[in-house]
Design a protein around this motif. Structure first.
Motif, PDB file in Angstrom:
ATOM      1  N   CYS A  18       0.828  -1.211   0.000  1.00  0.00           N
ATOM      2  CA  CYS A  18       0.000   0.000   0.000  1.00  0.00           C
ATOM      3  C   CYS A  18       0.860   1.258   0.000  1.00  0.00           C
ATOM      4  CB  CYS A  18      -0.931   0.001   1.211  1.00  0.00           C
ATOM      5  SG  CYS A  18      -2.267  -1.215   1.109  1.00  0.00           S
ATOM      6  N   ARG A  19       1.995   1.199   0.677  1.00  0.00           N
ATOM      7  CA  ARG A  19       2.892   2.357   0.687  1.00  0.00           C
ATOM      8  C   ARG A  19       3.396   2.645  -0.724  1.00  0.00           C
ATOM      9  NH1 ARG A  19       5.988   0.706   4.297  1.00  0.00           N
ATOM     10  NH2 ARG A  19       5.175   1.821   6.113  1.00  0.00           N
ATOM     11  N   VAL A  20       3.665   1.600  -1.484  1.00  0.00           N
ATOM     12  CA  VAL A  20       4.096   1.781  -2.873  1.00  0.00           C
ATOM     13  C   VAL A  20       2.963   2.372  -3.706  1.00  0.00           C
ATOM     14  CG1 VAL A  20       4.786   0.575  -4.979  1.00  0.00           C
ATOM     15  CG2 VAL A  20       5.844  -0.029  -2.792  1.00  0.00           C
ATOM     16  N   MET A  21       1.746   1.849  -3.532  1.00  0.00           N
ATOM     17  CA  MET A  21       0.606   2.308  -4.329  1.00  0.00           C
ATOM     18  C   MET A  21       0.123   3.690  -3.921  1.00  0.00           C
ATOM     19  SD  MET A  21      -1.963  -0.914  -4.974  1.00  0.00           S
ATOM     20  CE  MET A  21      -2.330  -1.100  -3.220  1.00  0.00           C
ATOM     21  N   TRP A  22      -0.038   3.895  -2.624  1.00  0.00           N
ATOM     22  CA  TRP A  22      -0.734   5.077  -2.119  1.00  0.00           C
ATOM     23  C   TRP A  22       0.146   6.043  -1.333  1.00  0.00           C
ATOM     24  CZ3 TRP A  22      -5.285   1.834   0.292  1.00  0.00           C
ATOM     25  CH2 TRP A  22      -6.039   1.261  -0.752  1.00  0.00           C
ATOM     26  N   GLY A  23       1.364   5.626  -1.027  1.00  0.00           N
ATOM     27  CA  GLY A  23       2.259   6.511  -0.301  1.00  0.00           C
ATOM     28  C   GLY A  23       2.130   6.452   1.206  1.00  0.00           C
ATOM     29  N   PHE A  24       1.324   5.531   1.726  1.00  0.00           N
ATOM     30  CA  PHE A  24       1.193   5.383   3.176  1.00  0.00           C
ATOM     31  C   PHE A  24       0.656   3.988   3.490  1.00  0.00           C
ATOM     32  CE2 PHE A  24      -3.126   6.172   2.005  1.00  0.00           C
ATOM     33  CZ  PHE A  24      -3.929   5.659   3.011  1.00  0.00           C
ATOM     34  N   PRO A  25       0.919   3.492   4.700  1.00  0.00           N
ATOM     35  CA  PRO A  25       0.372   2.194   5.112  1.00  0.00           C
ATOM     36  C   PRO A  25      -0.955   2.392   5.839  1.00  0.00           C
ATOM     37  CG  PRO A  25       2.040   2.894   6.668  1.00  0.00           C
ATOM     38  CD  PRO A  25       1.929   3.997   5.646  1.00  0.00           C
ATOM     39  N   ALA A  81     -15.217   6.021   3.939  1.00  0.00           N
ATOM     40  CA  ALA A  81     -15.853   7.165   3.284  1.00  0.00           C
ATOM     41  C   ALA A  81     -14.869   8.323   3.179  1.00  0.00           C
ATOM     42  CB  ALA A  81     -17.100   7.589   4.052  1.00  0.00           C
ATOM     43  N   TYR A  82     -14.135   8.574   4.250  1.00  0.00           N
ATOM     44  CA  TYR A  82     -13.167   9.672   4.230  1.00  0.00           C
ATOM     45  C   TYR A  82     -12.044   9.398   3.237  1.00  0.00           C
ATOM     46  CZ  TYR A  82      -9.532  12.933   5.538  1.00  0.00           C
ATOM     47  OH  TYR A  82      -8.560  13.907   5.484  1.00  0.00           O
ATOM     48  N   GLY A  83     -11.480   8.201   3.280  1.00  0.00           N
ATOM     49  CA  GLY A  83     -10.349   7.887   2.410  1.00  0.00           C
ATOM     50  C   GLY A  83     -10.686   8.028   0.937  1.00  0.00           C
ATOM     51  N   HIS A  84     -11.885   7.607   0.550  1.00  0.00           N
ATOM     52  CA  HIS A  84     -12.283   7.709  -0.851  1.00  0.00           C
ATOM     53  C   HIS A  84     -12.793   9.108  -1.195  1.00  0.00           C
ATOM     54  CE1 HIS A  84     -11.626   3.545  -1.983  1.00  0.00           C
ATOM     55  NE2 HIS A  84     -12.151   3.181  -0.828  1.00  0.00           N
ATOM     56  N   ALA A  85     -13.431   9.782  -0.248  1.00  0.00           N
ATOM     57  CA  ALA A  85     -13.880  11.155  -0.503  1.00  0.00           C
ATOM     58  C   ALA A  85     -12.686  12.093  -0.662  1.00  0.00           C
ATOM     59  CB  ALA A  85     -14.786  11.635   0.626  1.00  0.00           C
ATOM     60  N   LYS A 188       0.000  10.354  -3.446  1.00  0.00           N
ATOM     61  CA  LYS A 188       1.452  10.562  -3.496  1.00  0.00           C
ATOM     62  C   LYS A 188       1.835  11.895  -4.138  1.00  0.00           C
ATOM     63  CE  LYS A 188       2.412   6.631  -5.583  1.00  0.00           C
ATOM     64  NZ  LYS A 188       3.225   5.511  -6.134  1.00  0.00           N
ATOM     65  N   ASP A 189       0.853  12.609  -4.671  1.00  0.00           N
ATOM     66  CA  ASP A 189       1.125  13.903  -5.301  1.00  0.00           C
ATOM     67  C   ASP A 189       1.202  14.977  -4.214  1.00  0.00           C
ATOM     68  OD1 ASP A 189       1.119  16.308  -6.721  1.00  0.00           O
ATOM     69  OD2 ASP A 189      -0.188  15.527  -8.299  1.00  0.00           O
ATOM     70  N   ARG A 190       2.385  15.195  -3.701  1.00  0.00           N
ATOM     71  CA  ARG A 190       2.550  16.110  -2.569  1.00  0.00           C
ATOM     72  C   ARG A 190       2.215  17.551  -2.932  1.00  0.00           C
ATOM     73  NH1 ARG A 190       8.163  14.018   0.366  1.00  0.00           N
ATOM     74  NH2 ARG A 190       7.431  11.891   0.839  1.00  0.00           N
TER      75      ARG A 190
END
Length: 204
Positions: A18-25, A81-85, A188-190
């Motif tokens: 998940c860290r590779v895909m999304w930038g966080f665990p 809901a928060y993560g996808h919103a 991951k787009d800081r």
């Protein structure tokens, strides 16, 4: 939380992926492994994530994350809901160069709305955002959550999300997992996230 050394290994492995895909665990990974066990958790991810990634490409990230938000709210899960919103907000900002009308944190509070209230609330905010076609998908997603059968290949993908996200919703709510970040590669787009934070602060 961990019953065996294998559980700990699988948690680290899934968090790393998940860290590779999304930038966080994601915080809920240990709870997924705790609920399913190490082997079943690996099998579950192997069965569901490729289909999910394919759906992101076929339906697009906005429609996919919107479906996940809708499913999660109907299931009473503020974590998902928060993560996808939040992901939906970031894609909206990137693609339309303006903020989504309502912040993810507020959307995640809609977990107590009944189906009609949720339908009306989501349709209103999507129309305000200029996402008129997406508003129609809220209706079908809620129908699928309620048990309706899919009518075409696109709806079959939403039906898979109903099952997949529903499983995650149940685990997250049972363990009261606190919200973390956007469940998307866009997390991951800081630079985009920094711009988002600045713009949100300006309307707070």
């Amino acid at each position: 939380m961990y019953a065996t050394g294998l559980d700990r290994l699988v948690v680290r492995m899934l968090q790393a992926a998940c860290r590779v895909m999304w930038g966080f665990p994601p915080r809920m990974i240990p709870f997924i492994v705790g609920r399913m066990g190490a082997v079943r958790a690996v099998v579950w991810f192997a069965r569901n994530m490729p289909r999910y990634m394919s759906t992101l490409k076929v339906l697009g990230p906005v429609r996919t994350h919107l479906a996940c938000v809708t499913i999660s709210l109907r299931n009473g899960c503020s974590y998902c809901a928060y993560g996808h919103a939040y992901a939906l907000e970031l894609f909206h900002l990137r693609d339309r160069d303006r903020l989504f009308p309502i912040a993810a944190a507020e959307i995640a509070e809609w977990i107590d709305l009944d189906a009609r209230q949720l339908r009306d609330r989501l349709r209103a905010v999507l129309q305000q955002a200029g996402l008129h076609v997406e508003a129609l998908w809220v209706d079908r997603t809620l129908d699928l959550v309620a048990g309706a059968g899919p009518m075409d290949a696109a709806e079959a993908r939403i039906a898979h999300l109903v099952r997949m996200v529903g499983t995650m919703n149940g685990i997250a709510t049972a363990n009261d997992v606190p919200c973390d970040e956007a469940q998307s590669t866009i997390n991951k787009d800081r630079a985009l996230k920094a711009r988002y934070t600045t713009l949100r602060a300006g309307v707070a």
